[in-house]
Motif scaffolding. Structure first.
Motif, PDB file in Angstrom:
ATOM      1  N   ARG A 101      96.902 -14.629  55.952  1.00  0.00           N
ATOM      2  CA  ARG A 101      97.161 -15.133  57.625  1.00  0.00           C
ATOM      3  C   ARG A 101      97.947 -16.267  57.550  1.00  0.00           C
ATOM      4  NH1 ARG A 101      93.498 -14.818  61.110  1.00  0.00           N
ATOM      5  NH2 ARG A 101      94.469 -16.761  62.060  1.00  0.00           N
ATOM      6  N   GLY A 102      98.225 -16.713  58.757  1.00  0.00           N
ATOM      7  CA  GLY A 102      98.718 -17.804  59.112  1.00  0.00           C
ATOM      8  C   GLY A 102     100.218 -18.304  58.727  1.00  0.00           C
ATOM      9  N   ASN A 103     100.713 -19.439  58.965  1.00  0.00           N
ATOM     10  CA  ASN A 103     102.090 -19.701  58.665  1.00  0.00           C
ATOM     11  C   ASN A 103     102.278 -21.152  58.376  1.00  0.00           C
ATOM     12  OD1 ASN A 103     104.602 -20.465  59.136  1.00  0.00           O
ATOM     13  ND2 ASN A 103     105.088 -19.510  61.240  1.00  0.00           N
ATOM     14  N   PRO A 104     102.652 -21.328  57.031  1.00  0.00           N
ATOM     15  CA  PRO A 104     102.615 -22.837  56.478  1.00  0.00           C
ATOM     16  C   PRO A 104     103.576 -23.682  57.295  1.00  0.00           C
ATOM     17  CG  PRO A 104     103.836 -21.234  55.235  1.00  0.00           C
ATOM     18  CD  PRO A 104     103.075 -20.426  56.069  1.00  0.00           C
ATOM     19  N   ALA A 105     104.706 -23.209  57.929  1.00  0.00           N
ATOM     20  CA  ALA A 105     105.636 -23.973  58.599  1.00  0.00           C
ATOM     21  C   ALA A 105     105.281 -24.304  60.036  1.00  0.00           C
ATOM     22  CB  ALA A 105     106.866 -23.177  58.759  1.00  0.00           C
ATOM     23  N   GLY A 151      88.653 -23.132  47.967  1.00  0.00           N
ATOM     24  CA  GLY A 151      89.430 -23.936  49.246  1.00  0.00           C
ATOM     25  C   GLY A 151      90.864 -23.940  48.947  1.00  0.00           C
ATOM     26  N   TYR A 152      91.341 -22.974  48.403  1.00  0.00           N
ATOM     27  CA  TYR A 152      92.748 -22.842  48.280  1.00  0.00           C
ATOM     28  C   TYR A 152      93.435 -22.212  49.705  1.00  0.00           C
ATOM     29  CZ  TYR A 152      97.279 -21.044  46.809  1.00  0.00           C
ATOM     30  OH  TYR A 152      98.739 -20.646  46.812  1.00  0.00           O
ATOM     31  N   ALA A 153      94.244 -22.991  50.402  1.00  0.00           N
ATOM     32  CA  ALA A 153      94.941 -22.681  51.465  1.00  0.00           C
ATOM     33  C   ALA A 153      95.759 -21.634  51.361  1.00  0.00           C
ATOM     34  CB  ALA A 153      95.514 -23.815  52.377  1.00  0.00           C
ATOM     35  N   ASN A 154      95.465 -20.515  51.479  1.00  0.00           N
ATOM     36  CA  ASN A 154      96.178 -19.120  51.117  1.00  0.00           C
ATOM     37  C   ASN A 154      96.790 -18.577  52.496  1.00  0.00           C
ATOM     38  OD1 ASN A 154      97.287 -16.693  50.296  1.00  0.00           O
ATOM     39  ND2 ASN A 154      95.487 -16.201  48.866  1.00  0.00           N
ATOM     40  N   PHE A 155      98.380 -18.702  52.654  1.00  0.00           N
ATOM     41  CA  PHE A 155      98.748 -17.970  53.652  1.00  0.00           C
ATOM     42  C   PHE A 155      99.671 -16.877  53.465  1.00  0.00           C
ATOM     43  CE2 PHE A 155      99.069 -22.791  54.320  1.00  0.00           C
ATOM     44  CZ  PHE A 155      98.928 -22.824  55.607  1.00  0.00           C
ATOM     45  N   PRO A 200      91.687 -30.326  43.876  1.00  0.00           N
ATOM     46  CA  PRO A 200      90.894 -29.359  43.116  1.00  0.00           C
ATOM     47  C   PRO A 200      91.081 -28.029  43.406  1.00  0.00           C
ATOM     48  CG  PRO A 200      89.904 -30.536  44.928  1.00  0.00           C
ATOM     49  CD  PRO A 200      91.073 -31.210  44.985  1.00  0.00           C
ATOM     50  N   ASN A 201      91.803 -27.603  44.420  1.00  0.00           N
ATOM     51  CA  ASN A 201      91.962 -26.144  44.694  1.00  0.00           C
ATOM     52  C   ASN A 201      93.431 -25.704  44.403  1.00  0.00           C
ATOM     53  OD1 ASN A 201      93.231 -26.819  47.190  1.00  0.00           O
ATOM     54  ND2 ASN A 201      91.115 -27.283  47.907  1.00  0.00           N
ATOM     55  N   PRO A 236      95.643 -20.956  57.786  1.00  0.00           N
ATOM     56  CA  PRO A 236      95.671 -20.096  56.637  1.00  0.00           C
ATOM     57  C   PRO A 236      94.085 -19.443  56.342  1.00  0.00           C
ATOM     58  CG  PRO A 236      95.139 -22.153  55.821  1.00  0.00           C
ATOM     59  CD  PRO A 236      95.551 -22.542  57.115  1.00  0.00           C
ATOM     60  N   ARG A 237      93.983 -18.368  55.506  1.00  0.00           N
ATOM     61  CA  ARG A 237      92.512 -18.109  54.817  1.00  0.00           C
ATOM     62  C   ARG A 237      92.304 -18.890  53.628  1.00  0.00           C
ATOM     63  NH1 ARG A 237      91.424 -12.128  54.295  1.00  0.00           N
ATOM     64  NH2 ARG A 237      90.698 -12.278  56.506  1.00  0.00           N
ATOM     65  N   PHE A 238      91.345 -19.388  53.497  1.00  0.00           N
ATOM     66  CA  PHE A 238      90.677 -20.236  52.096  1.00  0.00           C
ATOM     67  C   PHE A 238      90.161 -19.486  51.099  1.00  0.00           C
ATOM     68  CE2 PHE A 238      91.311 -23.091  55.757  1.00  0.00           C
ATOM     69  CZ  PHE A 238      91.801 -24.365  55.089  1.00  0.00           C
ATOM     70  N   THR A 239      90.872 -19.207  50.022  1.00  0.00           N
ATOM     71  CA  THR A 239      90.504 -18.346  48.942  1.00  0.00           C
ATOM     72  C   THR A 239      90.067 -18.969  47.637  1.00  0.00           C
ATOM     73  OG1 THR A 239      92.986 -17.883  48.446  1.00  0.00           O
ATOM     74  CG2 THR A 239      91.749 -16.411  49.952  1.00  0.00           C
TER      75      THR A 239
END
Length: 252
Positions: A167-171, A160-164, A194-195, A116-119
């Motif tokens: 971009r990216g694929n959580p699966a 630090g929020y893993a934002n799919f 925390p995020n 993911p991108r971290f937002t």
């Protein structure tokens, strides 16, 4: 083995990171981005690369994004990094700001296409404290033999929020660590997480385990005296030192 402790202006965790690698038996070299841009240093001369935590460009261009763009917008540097990532004998670690930077370089890191991108944290604030994480079963060379461990770790990030969504694929993304609550369960609840990342996700790795990106700072807690509490010798190293010892073992 030589490892490049990579930093950009605003990065502030490079000294602790270098010491941790030194303790594990590596030859740590301070490498600023200007060293690579000017040719004073070349990634071809290193087996390991670590992008350290901090606030590159004051995070004004987005956390880690400006740092990554200084590479992708420079054809010679982009080729140098791609060449490093493509070598079978190399490894890399991105922590905090370096995690964000690695995530932005995912297109040239083999096996990182689902990261993911971290937002911005869901709390919309900078979060700095000791948090509890669980190490997941993963191919990460840094975390071998540590799966199932629940340990305190330092966090210090505003994005630090893993934002799919971007971009990216959580699966498909390979998780390596997650935040847990005081019952040891994966959590999205604040302040345990925390995020606010889904499932507590806070570290990702590649299928071959050579490259790992994590939001928390293990280099700030590799001594027992840095822990919130320990029943062990406060002068001894904490279980987190195994991250770097694993890397040394992988190199052989």
């Amino acid at each position: 083995p030589k490892v490049a402790i990579l930093r950009e202006q605003g990065v502030n965790s490079h000294v602790e990171m270098a010491y941790a690698f030194h303790k594990a038996g590596f030859e740590a070299h301070d490498v600023h981005m200007t060293d690579l841009q000017s040719g004073r240093a070349k990634l071809a001369n290193f087996q390991g690369l670590v992008a350290c935590g901090g606030f590159s460009y004051g995070d004004t261009l987005g956390a880690g994004i400006g740092w990554a763009r200084s590479i992708t917008f420079n054809p010679a540097l982009a080729e140098q990094f791609k060449g490093f990532f493509d070598r079978a004998d190399t490894f890399g670690l991105g922590v905090c700001n370096g995690c964000q930077m690695f995530a932005e370089l995912a297109d040239i890191i083999p096996g990182a296409q689902d990261w993911p991108r971290f937002t911005t944290n869901q709390s919309e604030r900078f979060e700095a404290r000791l948090s509890m994480v669980e190490v997941l079963e993963s191919p990460s060379l840094f975390l071998q033999g540590m799966a199932g461990s629940r340990l305190p770790i330092a966090v210090a990030h505003g994005e630090g929020y893993a934002n799919f969504k971007h971009r990216g694929n959580p699966a498909q993304a390979l998780g390596a660590m997650r935040f847990v609550d005081n019952h040891g369960q994966a959590t999205e609840a604040y302040p345990f997480n925390p995020n606010g990342s889904a499932g507590g996700l806070t570290a990702v790795t590649t299928a071959d385990g050579r490259f790992t990106a994590m939001m928390p700072h293990p280099e700030r807690v590799f001594r027992n005296v840095q822990m919130s509490w320990t029943s062990g010798d406060i002068n001894a190293t904490s279980p987190w030192l195994r991250v770097w010892q694993n890397a040394r073992k992988w190199v052989g």
